[in-house]
Each structure stands twice: as C-alpha cells, then as structure tokens.
Design an enzyme around this catalytic site. Structure first.
Site, PDB file in Angstrom:
ATOM      1  N   SER A 246      36.450  35.112  34.902  1.00  0.00           N
ATOM      2  CA  SER A 246      35.090  35.579  34.667  1.00  0.00           C
ATOM      3  C   SER A 246      34.180  34.416  34.275  1.00  0.00           C
ATOM      4  O   SER A 246      33.994  33.488  35.046  1.00  0.00           O
ATOM      5  CB  SER A 246      35.099  36.691  33.615  1.00  0.00           C
ATOM      6  OG  SER A 246      33.880  37.387  33.595  1.00  0.00           O
ATOM      7  N   ASP A 326      35.613  45.203  41.913  1.00  0.00           N
ATOM      8  CA  ASP A 326      35.171  44.696  40.612  1.00  0.00           C
ATOM      9  C   ASP A 326      33.857  45.362  40.227  1.00  0.00           C
ATOM     10  O   ASP A 326      32.844  45.178  40.901  1.00  0.00           O
ATOM     11  CB  ASP A 326      34.993  43.178  40.688  1.00  0.00           C
ATOM     12  CG  ASP A 326      34.768  42.541  39.327  1.00  0.00           C
ATOM     13  OD1 ASP A 326      34.142  43.178  38.460  1.00  0.00           O
ATOM     14  OD2 ASP A 326      35.206  41.399  39.137  1.00  0.00           O
ATOM     15  N   HIS A 359      37.918  43.926  37.460  1.00  0.00           N
ATOM     16  CA  HIS A 359      37.687  42.774  36.604  1.00  0.00           C
ATOM     17  C   HIS A 359      38.874  42.628  35.644  1.00  0.00           C
ATOM     18  O   HIS A 359      39.602  43.582  35.376  1.00  0.00           O
ATOM     19  CB  HIS A 359      36.386  42.976  35.820  1.00  0.00           C
ATOM     20  CG  HIS A 359      35.681  41.711  35.477  1.00  0.00           C
ATOM     21  ND1 HIS A 359      35.061  40.924  36.415  1.00  0.00           N
ATOM     22  CD2 HIS A 359      35.495  41.084  34.283  1.00  0.00           C
ATOM     23  CE1 HIS A 359      34.510  39.877  35.827  1.00  0.00           C
ATOM     24  NE2 HIS A 359      34.764  39.946  34.537  1.00  0.00           N
TER      25      HIS A 359
END
Length: 391
Positions: A246, A326, A359
């Site tokens: 991320s 995601d 994610h």
C-alpha cells in the site's frame, strides 16, 4: 418467533454478508478502514474459517430439527448461499499461482512456480491462518536505524541455523501514511525468506503529520543502515531489495527511482541507497491530496510515465502485484504504473493482477499470501540472476 433458531439466522446472515463483500467489496473512497472493508478482507483471505463456522452451525441446526419454520428455511437458504460464495472465494484464491506464473512468463519467458499450492500451504490456510511464528527463524525487535524514535525502529528476521547469505530484504508497511506498523504485514514472506538465508528487516517510518519526503528519507536511511550493519547479523549487504504494501509500496517504488539522490539523503548523502529490486504489493501510486496522500514536489512516479527518449538503466527490476477487487486502490493505478515503468526502464517490470484479491493481501497466512510469497521468491531469483539464467 418461538422455536425459530435466532442464533442460526443471525449467523447465516453474517456469513452470507461476508461472502458477498468478499466477492463484491464496497469501495472505501480513500485510505479508510471501514467495517465493510474489514469483513471483505477477512472473507477473502480466511474463507476456510467462515466456511467451517457456517457448516458447523448448519449441521447443528439440521440435527436439532429446528429447520421447520419459513424463517428457519430462510436461514438455511442464506447459509447455503454463504457456502457457495465461500467456495467461489477459495476457487479464486487457487488462481493466484497461475496469475503470477503468467506474469513472470510474459517478462522472463519461463518460470519455476508450482502449478498449484503445496499441501503445507493448504494446511496452514485451513488450520492456522492467523500466523504462528516459525521456530527456525529468530526475530530481533526494535533496532534503531535513525534519529526519530519509534518511527525509526525495525524488526530483524534471520535464520537460527547458519545458511549462505542471500541478501537483505526490507519491508515497508502500509497504512495510508497515517497508520500502520512494522509487525502487522508480510510476516509469512519475511519468515520464509529469512529461513532461506535472507536477512529480513521490517521498518517503521514517519507518519502524518510528517510530510513528503520524510517517508522516503526514512526508507533510504533503513537501506543505509542495512548496508552498514547487515554483516553484523550474518547478512550480505551486496544485495538489498525492497518490498512494500500500500503506502509502503509507494515509498519503495520512489526509492527505486531515486537511488543515491542526495535530496532524499540529508546528512547521509554519501550512503549507497541503490536497491537491486523492488516488489510493490497492493500499492497506492498517487499522489492525490484529496485522498490524504502526500503531494510530492517532484513526482517521480509520474516522471516515469512522462515518456523518455531512452530507457533508464538505473531503475532496478520491479514487480507490482495488485488485486482485481481491491476496494481501496483501483487496480488501474497499478496497471498504469507498470506500463509507465516499462516505457522508462531498461530493467524487467512484472505486473500481476490477482483474481479475487483485495487490499492487504499479506496480513494472514492465507492460500493467496503463500502464492504471493512464491511469486516474489521466483521474481527475485530471475531478476537478480538474469545473466546466469540467460535472460
């Protein structure tokens, strides 16, 4: 409502909701941790747990003879739908290795990735997905690598038994630049690599209100620390690779594009901060001030996309892995970055989009996470030894 299994109805509703969110997650509209995101991520990465609970409650309800009313039959229908959804989620996770193998073959021509997950990966995903530390790996916590207190601490992982040193792998956590911690993600990856002879470091870095480029400076300081101290812990500082998740992926890619740039090395300008390879997992590759991300005065990610006359030779091999579902960062951003890097870089750029992945796909010891670790291992093998393999 007498005789109706209220607990079973509630459990079936929860199971169906989790399965639904795992397959069709709701966008978070920025780096926000919402209840829907947590349920979706959990349902996507640890479906065996929810499948077992759902099946158990259904078996108990049927055995008790409580499936007699319309509402009870509704609960049973929800439970069946949840089971079907969880099986689809598991099926999508099994497509991780094929997706990674295809991405690697597109760049290197061949791959040694297994066709399917090993039985050990299945066992771990089913029985202990929340991660049990490996006994053959030693973890040393909270080593200082810079002057900024807790923000400049790292954890070190190394094999308990002597092995030929393979290099240093530094992990940068996610968290939208306002949260996150070095011990929360990529534990399976760090311990697998440490057991194989890598010296692995997981580093904190400054978070908001710290502004760009503080995060990049901290990451480069961790690289400099690794080069100076790896030998003290049995590591080989000749090869340093970065992996980030991320926001950490954003920082890692900027580090890849700015090796030895003195503007990001105040006070340690002479340190060697080049890296041999970078892996970006579910990364945010903005910047976008509207999403609360740092706005770079000079956006090196965008500069890679600007179209250059000659491909740069100072960019290391890069692998970008993103989930096609995601809910926090659209995979199109990762796709565009990979295309831009291929234009700008003379080094290999691998892009893999994982079916069904969300994610934070490295938080649990899931079937998908095990596949990602295999893919990263194969990428580094090929990227760091291209000449030996004739690539």
């Amino acid at each position: 409502m007498s005789g109706i299994p209220i607990g079973y109805l509630f459990g079936a509703l929860v199971a169906a909701t989790i399965a639904y969110l795992a397959l069709w997650p709701r966008p978070t509209n920025g780096p926000r941790v919402t209840p829907a995101l947590v349920l979706a991520m959990s349902g996507s990465e640890i479906p065996f747990l929810f499948l077992a609970l759902n099946l158990f409650s259904t078996i108990v309800a049927v055995a008790d003879g409580t499936i007699t009313s319309p509402i009870a039959w509704l609960a049973l229908a929800l439970s069946v739908l949840a089971v079907a959804g969880q099986l689809v989620v598991i099926g999508l996770a099994t497509r991780t290795l094929p997706a990674l193998a295809e991405a690697l073959r597109n760049v290197f021509g061949t791959t040694r990735l297994p066709r399917r997950a090993r039985w050990q990966d299945w066992l771990r995903a089913v029985v202990v997905p929340l991660h049990l530390p490996r006994r053959d790996v030693e973890r040393i916590d909270d080593l200082p690598y810079g002057p900024h207190g807790r923000a400049n601490l790292l954890d070190l992982y190394r094999s308990r038994t002597p092995r030929p040193a393979k290099g240093v792998l530094i992990q940068l956590h996610g968290g939208g630049f306002f949260s996150g911690h070095k011990s929360k993600e990529a534990r399976l990856l760090m311990e697998r690599f440490a057991a194989d002879g890598w010296l692995c470091l997981s580093a904190n870095y400054r978070l908001r209100p710290a502004a760009f480029p503080d995060q990049v400076i901290d990451a480069k300081r961790a690289i400099a620390w690794a080069r100076a101290h790896a030998a003290d812990y049995g590591g080989d500082a000749g090869t340093v690779a970065l992996v980030g998740g991320s926001a950490g992926s954003h920082v890692a890619v900027i580090c890849a594009l700015t090796g030895n740039d003195p503007r990001f090395q105040p006070g340690f300008e002479d340190a060697d901060t080049h890296v041999a390879a970078v892996i970006g997992l579910y990364g945010y590759y903005g910047p976008s001030p509207s999403h609360g991300m740092p706005s770079a005065p000079e956006d090196y990610l965008a500069s890679a996309a600007s179209g250059v006359d000659q491909r740069r030779t100072d960019i290391p091999p890069i692998m970008i892995i993103h989930g096609d579902r995601d809910p926090m960062v659209d995979p199109g951003m990762a796709r565009d970055l990979a295309a831009s890097l291929r234009t700008a870089s003379a080094a290999p750029v691998v892009y893999a989009e994982l079916p069904g992945a969300h994610h934070t796909l490295d938080r649990f010891d899931s079937l998908r996470c095990a596949g990602v670790v295999d893919g990263v291992e194969e990428f580094l093998r090929r990227a760091l030894h291209r000449s030996a393999d004739g690539v």
